[in-house]
Design a protein around this motif. Structure first.
Motif, short mmCIF file in Angstrom:
data_model
loop_
_atom_site.label_atom_id
_atom_site.label_comp_id
_atom_site.label_asym_id
_atom_site.label_seq_id
_atom_site.Cartn_x
_atom_site.Cartn_y
_atom_site.Cartn_z
N UNK A 29 42.48 40.61 44.37
CA UNK A 29 41.42 39.97 44.89
C UNK A 29 41.42 38.11 44.66
N UNK A 30 41.70 38.01 43.58
CA UNK A 30 41.80 36.28 43.03
C UNK A 30 43.33 36.29 44.24
N UNK A 31 44.04 37.34 44.35
CA UNK A 31 44.96 36.69 44.76
C UNK A 31 44.96 36.46 46.94
N UNK A 32 44.08 37.35 46.84
CA UNK A 32 43.99 37.61 48.26
C UNK A 32 43.25 36.29 48.71
N UNK A 33 42.40 35.27 48.34
CA UNK A 33 41.42 34.54 47.93
C UNK A 33 41.60 33.56 48.42
N UNK A 34 42.71 33.33 47.13
CA UNK A 34 43.46 32.26 46.72
C UNK A 34 44.07 31.83 48.36
N UNK B 283 52.06 42.22 50.84
CA UNK B 283 50.77 42.18 51.60
C UNK B 283 50.04 43.27 51.45
N UNK B 284 50.77 43.73 53.09
CA UNK B 284 50.74 44.79 53.18
C UNK B 284 50.70 46.11 52.50
N UNK B 285 50.60 46.08 51.41
CA UNK B 285 50.99 46.83 50.48
C UNK B 285 50.00 47.00 49.35
N UNK B 286 49.20 45.56 49.12
CA UNK B 286 48.52 45.03 48.83
C UNK B 286 47.35 45.28 49.08
N UNK B 287 47.27 44.70 50.65
CA UNK B 287 46.13 44.68 50.97
C UNK B 287 45.70 45.70 51.81
#
Ligand code: HEM
Length: 361
Positions: A107-112, A167-171
């Motif tokens: 979540x933090x990585x995505x928003x950053x 990013x696809x694997x994570x989000x």
């Protein structure tokens, strides 16, 4: 009436055999008795829990809570299966890993990533690109060789592929699945996972080669602090003199290519090749470190890609043709330009015919 003595039915052998039999059976029963005494089923605690379990099966069929709380304790159990951790059915730390990965790190990585991307877009809208103050001379200097450009773009495009598939694997599950549905999403994730796993080792080779290729020009110099102090003239739009690479590029080189590169490579290899007897704990830590450092790597790359495309007029041309105009070299990399003009350092060797000078912007 026969004179033969009636034969006693109990010959010595028979008596011995029966006696032995009796002894054997009683020994067997005694030992069974003793074994029964020691078997868990007869220890009071076990007997109680066995009884409770039986009662529970009647009142709450299939509720094996005692079994599962023992399994969930992570304590090693008995198993026939050979190998590391095979006697641990459920590893409790797995829950912590899942919570950290799904509700914190990603979540933090995505928003950053979103915030930095928007901040760069806002900066571009506010300040626009760094332009030259003087007109172009039409004379060009060779800045990069074919090898330097080739290794740069192979690394760049492998990185972009790793970033997108990562990013696809994570989000993907939270963002893409609701948009594209299960079928397309499963194809996309399988493709991304395999691309990520196979391109990973290639990216590591690229990192080593790009490090060796550019390390000489990334040695930190005193004047680089001056560049840092003036934030490279990004705000003031006044150029700050630098060598072949400015302090920002050197920071990307040592912090991104080297440090982040090593960490994502090592953790990536641990995750990519799980056949070295890694424990689940090792894999979980490698996953969290990989995800966090890859996110930081992508954040830094956003800055590098911005400066290498929209942020500075002529930069993209430097790495796509290998040539820069003298004005560009003078304004953005003054000490490098002076050294070339003074003949102290050679330009990059001309391994292709010179490209005509850039159109004035
Ligand atoms: C699509 C993405 C990228 C673009 C558009 C891009 C663009 C550029 C440009 C234009 C330059 C030349 C700057 C100059 O002349 O001073 C450059 C230099 C460089 N880039 Fe990239 N780049 C990208 C991705 C990457 C990646 C992923 C890496 C490494 C992981 C990387 C590593 C480097 C290095 C090492 C240099 C030489 C400057 C230095 O050593 O500090 N680039 N890049």
């Amino acid at each position: 009436m026969s004179s033969r003595k009636p034969r006693s039915r109990w010959s010595l052998a028979k008596v011995t055999f029966v006696a032995l039999d009796v002894v054997m059976w009683s020994l067997l029963f005694v030992s069974l008795g003793v074994a029964a005494q020691n078997s868990p089923a007869t220890s009071q605690a076990d007997a109680n829990s066995a009884r409770q379990q039986q009662e529970r099966q009647i009142t709450q069929p299939l509720n094996n809570q005692p079994v599962w709380s023992e399994v969930r304790s992570g304590a090693p159990q008995t198993t026939q299966v050979r190998g590391r951790e095979t006697n641990v059915l459920i590893q409790p730390e797995g829950q912590t890993w899942r919570a950290m990965r799904n509700s914190m790190v990603s979540v933090y990585a995505g928003w950053a990533l979103v915030i930095v991307f928007l901040a760069i877009a806002a900066f571009y809208a506010w300040k626009g690109p760094m332009r030259l103050h003087e007109p172009l001379t039409g004379r060009t200097i060779r800045r990069f060789t074919n090898w330097q450009m080739a290794i740069h773009w192979t690394t760049a495009w492998t990185f972009v592929a790793m970033a997108i598939t990562g990013l696809i694997i994570t989000f993907g599950k939270n963002i893409l699945l609701p948009l594209i549905g299960y079928t397309l999403f499963s194809w996309l994730t399988i493709l991304s996972k395999n691309l990520h796993n196979f391109l990973g080792p290639l990216f590591i080779v690229c990192l080593v080669l790009i490090f060796v290729t550019f390390v000489r020009d990334n040695i930190w110099r005193k004047y680089d602090w001056n560049w840092v102090r003036h934030a490279g003239g990004l705000i003031s739009k006044q150029d700050v003199p630098s060598g072949k690479f400015n302090a920002g590029e050197k920071g990307w080189f040592w912090g991104g290519v080297l440090v982040a590169g090593i960490i994502v490579s090592v953790t990536g290899l641990i995750l990519d090749f799980p056949n070295f007897n890694q424990t689940r704990g090792t894999m979980q830590i490698a996953n969290l470190v990989h995800l966090s450092i890859a996110a930081l790597f992508m954040l830094a790359a956003l800055g590098h890609i911005y400066m290498g495309t929209l942020g500075q007029i002529g930069a993209y041309r430097a790495m796509s043709t290998g040539y820069v105009d003298e004005t560009w070299a003078k304004e953005h990399h003054l000490y490098w330009y002076n050294d070339i003009k003074a003949g102290k350092i050679p330009t990059a060797p001309d391994d292709q015919p010179p490209v005509p000078a850039a159109r004035p912007v």
